[in-house]
Enzyme design. Structure first.
Site, mmCIF file in Angstrom:
data_model
loop_
_atom_site.group_PDB
_atom_site.id
_atom_site.type_symbol
_atom_site.label_atom_id
_atom_site.label_comp_id
_atom_site.label_asym_id
_atom_site.label_seq_id
_atom_site.Cartn_x
_atom_site.Cartn_y
_atom_site.Cartn_z
ATOM 1 C CE1 TYR A 137 -1.368 -24.971 -45.927
ATOM 2 C CE2 TYR A 137 -3.703 -25.268 -46.376
ATOM 3 C CZ TYR A 137 -2.574 -25.585 -45.647
ATOM 4 O OH TYR A 137 -2.650 -26.521 -44.645
ATOM 5 C CB VAL B 243 -2.066 -19.836 -40.673
ATOM 6 C CG1 VAL B 243 -3.435 -20.444 -40.951
ATOM 7 C CG2 VAL B 243 -1.868 -18.582 -41.515
ATOM 8 C CE LYS C 17 -1.867 -22.940 -42.993
ATOM 9 N NZ LYS C 17 -3.205 -23.601 -42.964
#
Length: 298
Positions: free
Chosen positions: A132, A202, A160
């Site tokens: 992330y 996402v 992400k």
């Protein structure tokens, strides 16, 4: 597993602050019925830092039940590497499909510390990892250079991408080819990111508007960009609610209005009130009044 629309779901609470598993099961099931491709639990939107590790594992279990065999990822976002490794190991034991890992959200690691932290968590969980990268919220930029350094570990499979710079998606692909699956993590840059090579989303507002989110992704995959853009333009004022200090309260209010869910949050958060609440409610109600008809092939 590393493409499509993957909701970063909210965590539901009862009025007295306990986990509301029945409401989570209902809301998570709506995501699956709309055609989402998995679930991510206990992230920023899921109020993960406000939950104990045992509570996060309980949310994981509920999501696994609702997902009906689709992937469920646990977010690992702990201040200390020791605690992050412990959660990763527990999530693996509980059957998580993978991990979404944030470097320490409290201490702003340098490049060497970022690499060491991510390697340690991946080893502890021994599961596929989505890195992330969110320099805006967490002040740590997982750059393409860091991604290249981590590429020798096959457990790192996806990114992400939440740098808030639409150029970053292309930079990752140019630098690393298809080594990582790149998923966009910024709702109001999703169309742009998917258009230049991101393979998944996402998503946040998907929890209130799952059909529209899935439609945008599918239409783009089918080469029907003009139709996807029409929905995206309608969606955009809602998607902006994800890019806010108050994203949890904003999106829970959207859920309350769109799917009849609850707004309970964990302190120190409080539900929206006053002028801020009126502004968000007006955005959601206006969108509901103008909701587009969806014509989509499977």
């Amino acid at each position: 597993m590393w493409n499509g629309v993957i909701p970063a779901v909210t965590t539901k609470f009862t009025p007295d602050g306990e986990l509301d598993h029945a409401e989570m099961e209902r809301c998570f099931a709506l995501q699956m019925e709309a055609g989402c491709d998995g679930l991510i639990v206990c992230g920023s939107l899921g109020e993960g830092p406000m939950l104990s590790q045992d509570e996060r594992l309980a949310v994981l279990k509920t999501a696994q039940s609702a997902a009906k065999g689709k992937p469920v990822l646990m977010t690992v976002s702990e201040a200390g590497t020791r605690e992050a490794c412990a959660l990763a190991a527990k999530a693996a034991k509980a059957g998580a499909s993978g991990l979404m890992v944030v470097p320490s959200p409290i201490y702003h690691t340098d490049e060497a510390e970022t690499v060491a932290t991510l390697r340690a968590v991946a080893a502890a969980g021994d599961l596929p990892v989505m890195i992330y990268s969110n320099r805006v919220a967490y002040r740590v930029d997982v750059t393409p250079r860091i991604m290249e350094e981590l590429a020798s570990d096959a457990r790192f499979v996806a990114i992400k991408e939440s740098s808030d710079d639409i150029r970053r998606t292309t930079e990752i692909i140019n630098h690393l080819g298809d080594r990582y699956a790149v998923l966009t993590g910024v709702d109001n840059l999703a169309f742009e990111a998917l258009s230049v090579g991101a393979v998944g989303w996402v998503a946040g507002l998907v929890v209130a508007f799952p059909a529209e989110t899935v439609a945008i992704h599918r239409l783009l995959k089918q080469g029907r960009a003009a139709e996807a853009l029409e929905i995206y333009r309608w969606f955009r004022p809602l998607l902006d609610l994800d890019v806010s200090t108050f994203l949890v309260q904003n999106i829970k209010l959207a859920e309350a209005l769109a799917i009849g869910s609850t707004e309970h949050v964990r302190a120190p958060r409080r539900p929206l009130a006053g002028a801020r609440r009126a502004e968000v409610e007006a955005i959601v109600r206006r969108a509901l009044e103008r909701r587009p008809a969806l014509k989509l092939a499977a």
